[in-house]
Design a protein around this motif. Structure first.
Motif, PDB file in Angstrom:
ATOM      1  N   VAL A 227       0.876  -1.169   0.000  1.00 17.91           N
ATOM      2  CA  VAL A 227       0.000   0.000   0.000  1.00 17.91           C
ATOM      3  C   VAL A 227       0.912   1.218   0.000  1.00 17.91           C
ATOM      4  CG1 VAL A 227      -1.798   1.240   1.241  1.00 17.91           C
ATOM      5  CG2 VAL A 227      -1.802  -1.263   1.232  1.00 17.91           C
TER       6      VAL A 227
ATOM      7  N   THR B 258       3.500  -5.025   8.837  1.00 13.82           N
ATOM      8  CA  THR B 258       3.640  -3.619   9.240  1.00 13.82           C
ATOM      9  C   THR B 258       5.051  -3.400   9.777  1.00 13.82           C
ATOM     10  OG1 THR B 258       2.717  -4.215  11.402  1.00 13.82           O
ATOM     11  CG2 THR B 258       1.179  -3.322   9.760  1.00 13.82           C
TER      12      THR B 258
ATOM     13  N   LEU C 141      -7.126  -1.314   2.961  1.00 18.91           N
ATOM     14  CA  LEU C 141      -6.711  -2.703   3.134  1.00 18.91           C
ATOM     15  C   LEU C 141      -7.733  -3.672   2.543  1.00 18.91           C
ATOM     16  CD1 LEU C 141      -5.138  -2.480   6.695  1.00 18.91           C
ATOM     17  CD2 LEU C 141      -3.936  -2.944   4.548  1.00 18.91           C
TER      18      LEU C 141
ATOM     19  N   THR D 188       1.951  -2.557   4.651  1.00 18.10           N
ATOM     20  CA  THR D 188       1.474  -1.195   4.862  1.00 18.10           C
ATOM     21  C   THR D 188       2.339  -0.495   5.905  1.00 18.10           C
ATOM     22  OG1 THR D 188      -0.444   0.167   5.484  1.00 18.10           O
ATOM     23  CG2 THR D 188      -0.247  -1.975   6.554  1.00 18.10           C
TER      24      THR D 188
ATOM     25  N   SER E 121       5.720   4.691   3.492  1.00 18.39           N
ATOM     26  CA  SER E 121       5.368   3.647   2.520  1.00 18.39           C
ATOM     27  C   SER E 121       6.527   3.360   1.566  1.00 18.39           C
ATOM     28  CB  SER E 121       4.103   4.029   1.740  1.00 18.39           C
ATOM     29  OG  SER E 121       4.308   5.154   0.934  1.00 18.39           O
TER      30      SER E 121
ATOM     31  N   ASN F 153      -7.860   3.469   6.243  1.00 19.02           N
ATOM     32  CA  ASN F 153      -7.083   2.226   6.203  1.00 19.02           C
ATOM     33  C   ASN F 153      -7.980   0.997   6.145  1.00 19.02           C
ATOM     34  OD1 ASN F 153      -4.581   3.449   6.145  1.00 19.02           O
ATOM     35  ND2 ASN F 153      -4.409   3.530   8.378  1.00 19.02           N
TER      36      ASN F 153
END
Length: 219
Positions: free
Chosen positions: A9, A157, A103, A120, A16, A99
């Motif tokens: 993402v 993450t 997602l 992400t 990112s 989000n």
């Protein structure tokens, strides 16, 4: 995690982009997805396109303009001032459900490109109070995606427990420090690289940069 496919993402910002480099190191094949929700600066999308092209990463741009209609905030409306939350409230830059929707759509796209991994850049350490950047939400979303699509997705993450200085350190470890510093757009006022220096995003980024440079002797 080698021999696996990942979807990142991707906004073209510091976090990112660092995650994109992380994914390129940890997975054999990586694609990126950017969501166009008529955000404050179209330059964000152009920046993401340019980075993906330079890194040779296939890049998807998905229309999420409905989010702009549903969730007015300083990131979707030029007439709303960028400011921190008052008395424990959320900052004006919070986009409700962002989000959650990102997602969800990333999961659908990941299934189409046969990617079991979604990456992400959300972070609970420096998360500005956004509830959809918390680890508990990500874990819940991971379960929901798998139940909804009968899949085996894993949401990663890499920045979840890192502060901004540690995020700069990770970029450095990935040999991406100068790239991230010079070519990403974090600024709420649309200024690439070190930004305007005045908005909350720039102040957070710059403070982390200064802390990291100090930790390595200012070099």
């Amino acid at each position: 995690m080698k021999n696996k496919r990942a979807l990142v993402v991707f906004s073209g910002g510091q976090d990112s982009t660092t995650c994109l480099f992380w994914a390129m190191k940890n997975f054999d094949y990586v694609e990126a997805v950017t969501f166009n929700y008529n955000q404050r600066h179209s330059l964000e999308i152009e920046c993401a396109q340019n980075i993906a092209k330079e890194l040779g990463v296939k890049h998807h741009i998905l229309d999420m303009s409905l989010l702009n209609q549903l969730a007015p905030s300083a990131l979707t409306r030029g007439d709303i001032e960028v400011k921190d939350g008052e008395e424990g409230g959320l900052p004006s830059t919070f986009v409700p459900g962002r989000n959650l929707l990102f997602l969800s759509f990333a999961g659908v796209l990941a299934s189409q490109i046969k990617a079991d991994h979604i990456v992400t850049g959300v972070c609970e350490t420096d998360f500005s109070g956004y509830p959809d950047c918390r680890d508990v939400f990500i874990k819940s979303m991971n379960v929901t995606l798998n139940l909804a699509m009968d899949g085996q997705f894993a949401i990663h993450t890499p920045l979840m427990w890192l502060n901004k200085a540690e995020t700069w350190e990770l970029a450095d470890q990935l040999d991406a420090f100068q790239f991230v510093r010079e070519k990403t757009l974090t600024c709420y006022n649309g200024v690439i690289s070190d930004g305007c220096g005045e908005c909350p995003a720039c102040k957070l980024r710059q403070r982390g940069l200064e802390d990291y440079l100090a930790s390595r002797g200012g070099k």
